[in-house]
Design an enzyme around this catalytic site. Structure first.
Site, PDB file in Angstrom:
ATOM      1  N   LYS A 150     -11.152   0.555  -1.228  1.00  0.00           N
ATOM      2  CA  LYS A 150     -11.132   2.000  -1.364  1.00  0.00           C
ATOM      3  C   LYS A 150     -10.473   2.345  -2.693  1.00  0.00           C
ATOM      4  CE  LYS A 150      -7.293   2.114   2.007  1.00  0.00           C
ATOM      5  NZ  LYS A 150      -7.472   0.849   2.714  1.00  0.00           N
ATOM      6  N   ASP A 202      -5.219   2.948  -3.784  1.00  0.00           N
ATOM      7  CA  ASP A 202      -6.499   2.937  -3.083  1.00  0.00           C
ATOM      8  C   ASP A 202      -6.697   4.134  -2.157  1.00  0.00           C
ATOM      9  OD1 ASP A 202      -4.767   2.174  -1.077  1.00  0.00           O
ATOM     10  OD2 ASP A 202      -5.811   0.308  -0.572  1.00  0.00           O
ATOM     11  N   ARG A 203      -5.666   4.957  -1.978  1.00  0.00           N
ATOM     12  CA  ARG A 203      -5.806   6.135  -1.121  1.00  0.00           C
ATOM     13  C   ARG A 203      -5.715   7.402  -1.948  1.00  0.00           C
ATOM     14  NH1 ARG A 203      -3.631   4.659   4.725  1.00  0.00           N
ATOM     15  NH2 ARG A 203      -3.734   2.404   4.566  1.00  0.00           N
ATOM     16  N   ASP A 227      -1.608   6.774  -3.505  1.00  0.00           N
ATOM     17  CA  ASP A 227      -0.578   6.017  -2.808  1.00  0.00           C
ATOM     18  C   ASP A 227      -0.023   4.897  -3.672  1.00  0.00           C
ATOM     19  OD1 ASP A 227      -2.828   4.358  -2.693  1.00  0.00           O
ATOM     20  OD2 ASP A 227      -2.197   3.463  -0.806  1.00  0.00           O
ATOM     21  N   ASP A 281      -0.529   1.632  -4.077  1.00  0.00           N
ATOM     22  CA  ASP A 281      -1.381   0.699  -4.830  1.00  0.00           C
ATOM     23  C   ASP A 281      -2.667   1.336  -5.335  1.00  0.00           C
ATOM     24  OD1 ASP A 281      -2.517   0.906  -2.265  1.00  0.00           O
ATOM     25  OD2 ASP A 281      -3.302  -1.129  -2.327  1.00  0.00           O
ATOM     26  N   SER A 314       0.810  -1.214   0.000  1.00  0.00           N
ATOM     27  CA  SER A 314       0.000   0.000   0.000  1.00  0.00           C
ATOM     28  C   SER A 314       0.843   1.263   0.000  1.00  0.00           C
ATOM     29  CB  SER A 314      -0.965  -0.026   1.196  1.00  0.00           C
ATOM     30  OG  SER A 314      -1.862   1.058   1.130  1.00  0.00           O
ATOM     31  N   HIS A 315       0.750   2.055   1.050  1.00  0.00           N
ATOM     32  CA  HIS A 315       1.383   3.365   1.121  1.00  0.00           C
ATOM     33  C   HIS A 315       2.790   3.294   1.713  1.00  0.00           C
ATOM     34  CE1 HIS A 315      -0.623   2.311   4.790  1.00  0.00           C
ATOM     35  NE2 HIS A 315       0.036   3.221   5.467  1.00  0.00           N
TER      36      HIS A 315
END
Length: 542
Positions: free
Chosen positions: A375, A280-281, A276, A278, A112-113
């Site tokens: 998300k 999703d943010r 981010d 991947d 992710s982030h």
């Protein structure tokens, strides 16, 4: 040829809120990734001949693990693998592929982030057939299996060419390398008024989209520049790189400061957004106005019918417990359901599947809806541009209008990162012991009304999730929340969430940390945070 390989279990493969995350050198240990992937397959039933989606955010070690996963899927009996070209699939795009093509599930390779690189972070998570993260009953089964696994199966064959779109065969299993962007971009065109957004951008509204050297670059270029007509270069850091070009791909005021400063400058763009690792943010910022994720959720929900895909209205709103109550006030006015869940997108899945909630959000820069089961950063950015186009207002005008109507929830999160795990756990344990004694206590002008360790009863399947965060609520609607994060790879992150509701519009222009100063001081007093963490100040304030 299928090989059965003897292996020794690792005892540290417990999935967190979004799968297993460790440093690359940990994943690169002998059979480490293979053990976890086999444990996933061993914990599932009924996938023989079915389709598995595989993709990742392009970070370091992504391609190597994808090749292992493809060969192991073939050995385990999957009938087909769909994999993004170059190994690329943003997390929301992967969710969409799983849902659109009725796949059995998917492996998403991302942390992710978190940073990427040879000595940075990597992750693997499993998503189920609804496109969402595996629920706890599956991740618990995976973890149990990792502790006793003694063999894994893998096909002994050459690697698949991930860079060529097309169909291949491996030990009788079909491997389809797909364009990672096309299906997702098509979905966005169905949900949002691209004609209105195109007109907004043609009118002179300048945008800057920072993909931070991560996965959303190809998606953002296709959508914002190719389909919506934004000038070339509107998408920054658009090439996904194994180390994200040195960026820490977390779209917040610390790591996306350059974008924030540019938008706030006199000659900078009118609208800025960042994604981010991947995809999703998201972070949204307009001239003179940073939009908190909590406010973003509330404003999107309040204006949802302006987007064609939501023109009929929304069924309900769901938010994670630490997310501010701004959305609650929207739900109350719209007379729709409002659901407070633990942190972790997987907790929204049942609500979305049951039609109870349409729009969901978390304070950690995540917003989304029932279009997928993750998300979705670019979805949120498009929603903001759709709202701006429909209302013919700037970001700042939209936010201030919302506060005037609903009141303002001053809100901030203080992160203390890489704290000694024992010290962090001791802090939470001490807080739990204090909970029964806190109600009625006064700290300056603040009086504790209620305190608990949040537990969630899922209204759909009846499952219970306990110990989801310490809540201390004060009379008048203020609160502080303490929670240990499950998204890091070393030490522990203590998150402190601070919130004050202010209905008086004449008091909506106070600087956030000033407005929350007394609550921040009380949070430290109650928890003894600075002493226990050994930190004088948070690592990150958002």
């Amino acid at each position: 040829m299928i090989k059965t390989v003897s292996t020794t279990p690792y005892q540290d493969q417990k999935p967190g809120t979004s799968g297993l995350r460790k440093k690359v050198p940990v994943f690169a240990q002998e059979n480490y990734a293979e053990n976890f992937i086999q444990a996933i397959f061993d914990s599932l039933e009924g996938f023989a001949g079915k389709t598995l989606v595989i993709g990742g955010d392009g970070r370091y070690y992504n391609r190597e693990v994808i090749q292992k996963a493809i060969k192991m899927a073939a050995a385990s009996g999957f009938g087909k693998v769909m994999v993004g070209q170059g190994g690329i699939l943003s997390t929301p795009a992967a969710s969409n592929i799983i849902r659109k093509y009725h796949a059995f599930g998917g492996l998403i390779l991302s942390a992710s982030h978190n940073p990427g690189g040879p000595n940075e972070d990597f992750g693997i998570k499993y998503n189920t057939g609804n496109g969402g993260p595996a629920p706890e009953k599956i991740t618990d089964a995976i973890y149990a299996r990792t502790k006793v696994i003694d063999t894994y199966k893998i096909v002994d064959s050459a690697d698949i060419d991930l860079d060529e779109v097309g169909t291949f065969k491996i030990s009788g299993m079909e491997v389809q390398v797909i364009d990672p962007v096309a299906d997702y971009a098509e979905l966005m065109e169905q949900l949002f008024d691209f004609v209105a957004i195109r007109a907004l951008l043609a009118s002179g509204v300048r945008i800057a989209i920072d993909s931070m050297g991560a996965v959303t670059g190809p998606y953002a270029v296709e959508i914002f520049e190719n389909r919506l007509g934004a000038p070339e270069g509107s998408v920054r850091n658009a090439t996904p790189l194994p180390d994200f070009g040195g960026h820490h791909p977390d779209p917040n005021l610390v790591h996306a400061k350059e974008l924030y400063d540019d938008v706030m400058s006199k000659s900078g763009p009118h609208f800025g957004a960042a994604s981010d690792g991947d995809g999703d943010r998201n972070m949204v910022v307009g001239k003179g106005m940073f939009v908190t994720p909590s406010d973003s959720l509330a404003i999107i929900a309040a204006n949802a019918t302006l987007a064609p895909g939501y023109a009929k209205g929304i069924a309900g709103i769901a938010r994670s417990m630490p997310t501010s109550a701004a959305a609650d006030r929207v739900a109350e006015k719209l007379k729709i359901g409002m659901y407070e869940t633990p942190t972790g997108w997987k907790f929204f899945g049942n609500l979305l599947d049951a039609g109870k909630a349409t729009v969901c959000g978390e304070e950690s820069f995540g917003t989304g809806s029932d279009h997928v089961r993750e998300k979705d950063g670019l979805w949120a950015v498009l929603f903001w541009l759709n709202i701006m186009a429909a209302r013919n207002e700037s970001v700042a005008e939209i936010v201030k209008s919302h506060w005037a109507e609903y009141g303002r929830n001053y809100y901030s999160r203080h992160d203390y990162e890489e704290v000694d795990s024992d010290a962090a756990n001791a802090l939470v344990a001490a807080l739990r012991e204090k909970l029964p004694t806190l109600p009625g206590q006064t700290f300056g002008a603040l009086k504790v009304e209620f305190a608990d360790d949040f537990a969630y009863l899922d209204p759909i399947d009846g499952s219970v999730s306990k110990n989801q965060g310490i809540r201390i609520l004060f009379e008048g609607g203020s609160r502080v929340v303490f929670r240990l994060s499950g998204t890091g790879t070393s030490g522990a992150t203590i998150r402190v969430y601070v919130e004050r509701y202010e209905p008086d519009a004449s008091r909506h222009d106070i600087e956030t940390q000033t407005a929350l100063a007394d609550l921040i001081a009380v949070a430290d007093e109650i928890s003894d945070l600075k002493k226990r963490s050994g930190r004088d100040a948070p690592t990150v304030i958002t």
